[in-house]
Design a protein around this motif. Structure first.
Motif, PDB file in Angstrom:
ATOM      1  N   ILE A   4       0.848  -1.204   0.000  1.00 61.03           N
ATOM      2  CA  ILE A   4       0.000   0.000   0.000  1.00 61.03           C
ATOM      3  C   ILE A   4       0.873   1.239   0.000  1.00 61.03           C
ATOM      4  CG2 ILE A   4      -1.863   1.243   1.135  1.00 61.03           C
ATOM      5  CD1 ILE A   4      -2.601  -1.289   2.642  1.00 61.03           C
ATOM      6  N   ALA A  48      -1.782  -1.500  -3.879  1.00 60.95           N
ATOM      7  CA  ALA A  48      -2.875  -0.713  -3.308  1.00 60.95           C
ATOM      8  C   ALA A  48      -2.428   0.742  -3.215  1.00 60.95           C
ATOM      9  CB  ALA A  48      -3.263  -1.238  -1.929  1.00 60.95           C
ATOM     10  N   VAL A  77      -6.187  -2.048  -5.254  1.00 58.53           N
ATOM     11  CA  VAL A  77      -7.043  -1.734  -4.104  1.00 58.53           C
ATOM     12  C   VAL A  77      -6.934  -0.227  -3.812  1.00 58.53           C
ATOM     13  CG1 VAL A  77      -7.322  -2.097  -1.606  1.00 58.53           C
ATOM     14  CG2 VAL A  77      -6.850  -4.051  -3.128  1.00 58.53           C
TER      15      VAL A  77
END
Lengths: 445, 445
Positions: free
Chosen positions: A97, A126, A217
């Motif tokens: 992320i 992400a 994501v």
């Protein structure tokens, strides 16, 4: 789609840990935070414990409005996309992320980066979409001061529309690679997006095939009204800050209503509150750990930190006196989550010194200090109450507190059936119980 | 600083190889070009042979002005910075050269990416600075058509000034990390750059410490007058296209004069001409290999390719007839290197079909086909004549032609003492015989 276990992500902004002064802690890393090995070791710890993701936050500036900031604060860091791309080669399951600002970048470039990271990592990318609220950031991109709050969020929403359309611009079946006929792609499945909006004109198509996850994501953090609406419209994961089960339950209800406006089911948005887990054998030991960190903030830096959050210079005020009157939210262009927090401190009649100490621990995430059993109890209570789908783990001192958590708390959570003991197959979306998005350009056809 | 051996870099734009139709070749890779393993294997081949660098070219668009382009051309690819960041974790010595356009990005973001890649890789990052000349690119960034040529280069030069100042904004000795005193950085060694120019206003400082190389290696390719002046002002490596020893020697003389205007020594800019080495047991086999590739370009795509280079639609003209009158360089905003090449084809009275076949092999790099000894002879002649400091190796079919080169030609070059048999220590600059740049913000103090 269900998910049987808590989602657990290890977070950091400062690689030394999530206290403003983590870098001064005796256990904190030194110059190695500028080398790949440091991040590889953190990722290995996280992956050995089957954590879901590593989450690197970011700003596009150093914090230097006040002179003390440069001298004392750990302003230097690596850029997260490059760190996570490198880690994609050294990990197999961990979600990656990265924060990236939608304020001072181009959607075509950013959509490519995340699509590429998603391919390289086998579907583990992400993107934590943020807007940049610091004046220091604005000045690195041709402006004198930050952009007005609502305008930043309006731009971010359009930015995400563009990025998602670019990810959809190659349909899943567009690539043919038929050597015999010479057909590389089915041209009817490669689309110009022809986006013309208030902030962007982007023709497309992207030059990267549709990512394995369809879309990486999408993560959103920050709990202003604009921020929550952006999450409701676009995000798969939301990092929240909450202080109690009651607050967390009300927060979830509020979000479910927002999601309904976008015709989204509650389970399509996973909510992960931040917590600061500190393993300690006793309450006294936990308190001592906390006091060591609190003691590390130089007085002047503390005052300047509060000044930054107010967007007012407080250095002339008595440090043991009260906070001054604070700006209204409507006229405040910085991070509104921060302003709200200051207002609650003011309501508690805290002095500037007390507020400075509070702010030395980053964010409003509750410190959960105790034994492995006590920390697991806390997490179990919130999870079973339906407050959250998991946690965003913010460790005061890295990598020590992360290591302690993975060695002691994770096994306890696993024993209770709350944390996964092995990774399931598939992309990050599959692992998190998130649907692969339908291709909107196909749906509109 | 000297360098005893040729500099050898393995180049690609299309990961399938440097012919427009490489992807159709029976030995070409398939869908694996969208996975990390493909690049890791290429990097392993290159590093096992002690090549100096892997160089990934880039555009920020697909080529889709003509309908045939999407159907037949290998337009989809990964983004190079993310690929090279991932490879930094899987290699130890290889230089990592990424193209990145200075036309549609922000210097603060790009300076961070390259600084971060330089830290992650232990000083192996290199940036091939290009300007974006395709209309397809402009339309992904809010414009209707490409920016005028001279304007693009003026912007690129200012962009590099900003990036270099940002890399210098943390002096080498700025980081202190003194836990005892609480001094993270010496504030007198962290500088705002306060850049105000025609294209950019950037305050700085960067939020990444000075890269291990001081500045990542700067690469420039493209031989327009503006391009060569940019290289003379800013670059460490220049990728050239030349057809003969005489042309190469004249090119070097011209460059030395340009360098002198910037008070730079000739050896501060390494010149690497592109060649296409194709290993073959005989002239007949080499010819056959070439003909297979030539036969793979669909007729309509060939015509549309020539149309793109002229910026004129030639589809109505007889394919076996001559090229039309071509635009003047001064009014041509595309890649001028391309226009010059078309003009030389026209001077040779080539038909559109013949030109299309020529353009199916990318760039003007000479095909050097033959046995390992013959290829080594060619390279030795150019190198010993002083034409170049090494070569930019462009392989028609990847990874096959790269593998053949490393297995057969590199050992021959090593036997002759022309290619290195092991890596020397240090950063990419150290390995290439390039000085670490002085910090200009310190010099100006």
């Amino acid at each position: 789609m269900g998910r049987e276990h808590m989602i657990l992500g290890a977070f950091f902004f400062n690689p030394q840990g999530d206290n403003r002064m983590s870098w001064r802690h005796p256990s904190a890393p030194g110059f190695e935070v500028f080398s790949f090995q440091y991040y590889r070791d953190i990722a290995s710890l996280a992956e050995a414990a089957c954590l879901d993701a590593l989450f690197i936050a970011d700003h596009v500036a150093i914090w230097d409005t006040y002179e003390s900031n440069v001298a004392h604060y750990a302003n230097a860091r690596l850029e997260p996309i490059t760190v996570l791309a490198a880690l994609s080669a050294a990990t197999r399951h961990l979600g990656l992320i990265s924060t990236l600002s939608a304020s001072y970048s181009e959607p075509y470039n950013v959509a490519r980066m995340f699509a590429s990271l998603d391919h390289l990592s086998g579907g583990r990318a992400a993107w934590n979409v943020v807007t940049s609220g610091m004046n220091e950031e604005a000045m690195n991109f041709g402006r004198d001061a930050t952009v007005e709050h609502a305008h930043r969020y309006e731009r971010a929403a359009e930015y995400l529309d563009v990025a998602k359309a670019l990810w959809d611009s190659w349909e899943d079946e567009a690539l043919k690679l038929d050597r015999e006929s010479g057909q590389f792609a089915d041209a009817t499945k490669v689309h110009r997006i022809a986006h013309r909006g208030n902030h962007f004109n982007v023709r497309g198509p992207l030059n990267v095939p549709r990512p394995p996850q369809g879309h990486p994501v999408i993560v959103q953090a920050g709990s202003s009204n604009d921020g929550k609406n952006l999450a409701a419209a676009h995000a798969d994961l939301h990092f929240s800050m909450c202080r109690s089960v009651e607050e967390g339950l009300a927060y979830r209800v509020d979000f479910n209503e927002r999601l309904e406006r976008y015709e989204r089911a509650p389970q399509s948005l996973k909510i992960l509150p931040g917590i600061q887990p500190v393993l300690a054998a006793s309450a006294a030991e936990a308190q001592e750990k906390r006091e060591i960190l609190d003691s590390l903030i130089p007085e002047r830096l503390g005052v300047d930190l509060v000044s930054s959050w107010c967007e007012m210079d407080l250095s002339g005020l008595p440090i043991d006196g009260p906070l001054p009157d604070l700006p209204d939210e409507g006229s405040y262009n910085g991070q509104r989550t921060n302003l709200a927090r200051l207002k609650s401190f003011k309501a508690q009649n805290m002095t500037i010194r007390q507020v400075a100490r509070q702010l030395s621990i980053s964010g409003a995430a509750p410190v959960v200090a105790g034994t492995a059993v006590e920390i697991a109890d806390f997490m179990e209570e919130w999870y079973r109450a339906g407050v959250c789908d998991g946690f965003n783990l913010m460790f005061p001192v890295m990598p020590e507190d992360l290591a302690n958590f993975t060695y002691h708390v994770v096994p306890e959570l696993q024993r209770r059936g709350l944390a996964q003991s092995s990774y399931s197959e598939g992309t990050l979306r599959d692992k998190l119980g998130l649907l692969r998005p339908a291709n909107r350009l196909v749906l509109e056809r």
